[in-house]
Design an enzyme around this catalytic site. Structure first.
Site, short mmCIF file in Angstrom:
data_model
loop_
_atom_site.label_atom_id
_atom_site.label_comp_id
_atom_site.label_asym_id
_atom_site.label_seq_id
_atom_site.Cartn_x
_atom_site.Cartn_y
_atom_site.Cartn_z
N PRO A 89 -31.50 -14.16 -25.56
CA PRO A 89 -31.33 -13.66 -26.93
C PRO A 89 -31.63 -12.17 -27.08
O PRO A 89 -31.17 -11.54 -28.03
CB PRO A 89 -32.30 -14.51 -27.75
CG PRO A 89 -33.15 -15.25 -26.79
CD PRO A 89 -32.43 -15.28 -25.48
N GLU A 116 -39.28 -19.90 -22.45
CA GLU A 116 -39.41 -18.68 -23.25
C GLU A 116 -38.62 -17.51 -22.66
O GLU A 116 -38.62 -16.42 -23.20
CB GLU A 116 -40.88 -18.29 -23.40
CG GLU A 116 -41.72 -19.33 -24.13
CD GLU A 116 -41.21 -19.63 -25.53
OE1 GLU A 116 -40.97 -18.69 -26.30
OE2 GLU A 116 -41.04 -20.83 -25.85
N ARG A 154 -9.77 -17.72 -22.39
CA ARG A 154 -8.52 -17.64 -23.16
C ARG A 154 -7.87 -16.27 -23.09
O ARG A 154 -6.73 -16.11 -23.53
CB ARG A 154 -8.70 -18.14 -24.59
CG ARG A 154 -9.78 -17.48 -25.39
CD ARG A 154 -10.18 -18.31 -26.60
NE ARG A 154 -9.04 -18.67 -27.46
CZ ARG A 154 -8.33 -17.81 -28.16
NH1 ARG A 154 -8.64 -16.53 -28.12
NH2 ARG A 154 -7.33 -18.19 -28.90
N ASP A 169 -5.19 -12.90 -32.53
CA ASP A 169 -6.49 -13.43 -32.91
C ASP A 169 -7.26 -12.44 -33.77
O ASP A 169 -7.08 -11.24 -33.65
CB ASP A 169 -7.35 -13.70 -31.66
CG ASP A 169 -7.01 -15.02 -31.00
OD1 ASP A 169 -6.38 -15.86 -31.65
OD2 ASP A 169 -7.39 -15.18 -29.83
CL1 6GU Z 1 -27.73 -16.10 -24.45
N1 6GU Z 1 -29.82 -17.61 -25.00
C1 6GU Z 1 -30.68 -18.18 -25.84
N2 6GU Z 1 -31.66 -18.96 -25.35
N3 6GU Z 1 -30.65 -18.00 -27.15
C2 6GU Z 1 -29.66 -17.22 -27.60
C3 6GU Z 1 -28.73 -16.59 -26.78
C4 6GU Z 1 -28.83 -16.82 -25.45
N4 6GU Z 1 -27.90 -15.88 -27.54
C5 6GU Z 1 -28.31 -16.05 -28.77
N5 6GU Z 1 -29.38 -16.85 -28.82
#
Ligand code: 6GU
Length: 236
Positions: A89, A116, A154, A169
């Site tokens: 994230p 984590e 795609r 798109d």
């Molecule tokens: Cl790539 N991994 C995780 N665990 N949470 C996320 C993410 C990735 N992208 C957004 N939230």
């Protein structure tokens, strides 16, 4: 294109990979996706892959050893070496331009995090790029990896039946506009009518109308979408 996926949960991908668009693309040899279980590269009787963070704090981190061993094994399976993408994230937020960039590579190695997150040395040791699919937290990178594979596949020539459709798109054309409204039969659905211009047969008018609708939809969307967290100026 070759896509290798490193994960602790390879079973999560089976239905997805067999699914219609991707399944067909794999059968036709346009994209090859291979799965590797990071736990196969863990050591000791317990095949441990995670441990508590130095300095304290909640949860567990993925240890660098099993992931880097797995990556070295996978890189050696084919040439050229692939781009290593850690799904986390905190990574760079993916958008269609980022997807186009990934789709231009010959080979991708997608590494799915759990717990984590990763020990910071994984990225340093292998020269990885870090990618996030949006500003929210998933329990693992597997769903994010499926998002990346779907969006990238795609764009590979031949994967979509109609090569034109990817160019039309949302986020793809000049200005990266979202698509405006589209309609199919019936012409009258519960008193809601298809805009007259679309029934006119006048292709220039239709094209002008669609462009105008796409601009309006893009503006409405910008107004309704808050600035993402990293760009926000307010202090916590
Ligand atoms: Cl790539 N991994 C995780 N665990 N949470 C996320 C993410 C990735 N992208 C957004 N939230």
């Amino acid at each position: 294109m070759l896509i290798d996926i490193l994960t602790l949960f390879p079973d999560m991908f089976t239905g997805f990979l067999a699914g219609s668009l991707l399944g067909a693309a794999r059968q036709r040899g346009l994209v090859d996706v291979r799965l590797f279980d990071i736990r196969d590269f863990a050591e000791g009787p317990h095949r441990q892959v995670d441990d508590r963070p130095f300095g304290g704090g909640p949860g567990m981190l993925l240890m660098p050893g099993p992931i880097v061993s797995c990556l070295e094994h996978v890189q050696a399976q084919a040439s050229p070496p692939g781009s290593v993408i850690l799904l986390t994230p905190g990574g760079r937020r993916l958008d269609q331009e980022g997807v186009e960039n990934l789709a231009a590579r010959e080979r991708l190695l997608l590494v799915c995090g759990r717990y984590e997150g990763f020990d910071a040395r994984v990225s340093q040791a292998v020269g990885a790029e870090e990618v996030s699919i949006g500003d929210y937290v998933l329990s693992g990178g597997e769903v994010a990896a499926m998002v990346v594979v779907d969006a990238v596949a795609r764009l590979i020539p031949g994967v979509l039946g109609d090569e034109e459709s990817a160019r039309h798109d949302s986020f793809s054309g000049p200005g990266r506009l979202v698509e405006g409204p589209q309609y199919t039969r019936p012409r009258d659905f519960r008193g809601l009518h298809v805009p007259e211009v679309l029934l006119s047969g006048d292709h220039r008018r239709i094209e002008a109308w669609r462009q105008e609708q796409a601009l309006a939809a893009t503006r409405r969307r910008s107004a309704a979408t808050p600035t993402p967290g990293a760009a926000r100026r307010s202090q916590p």
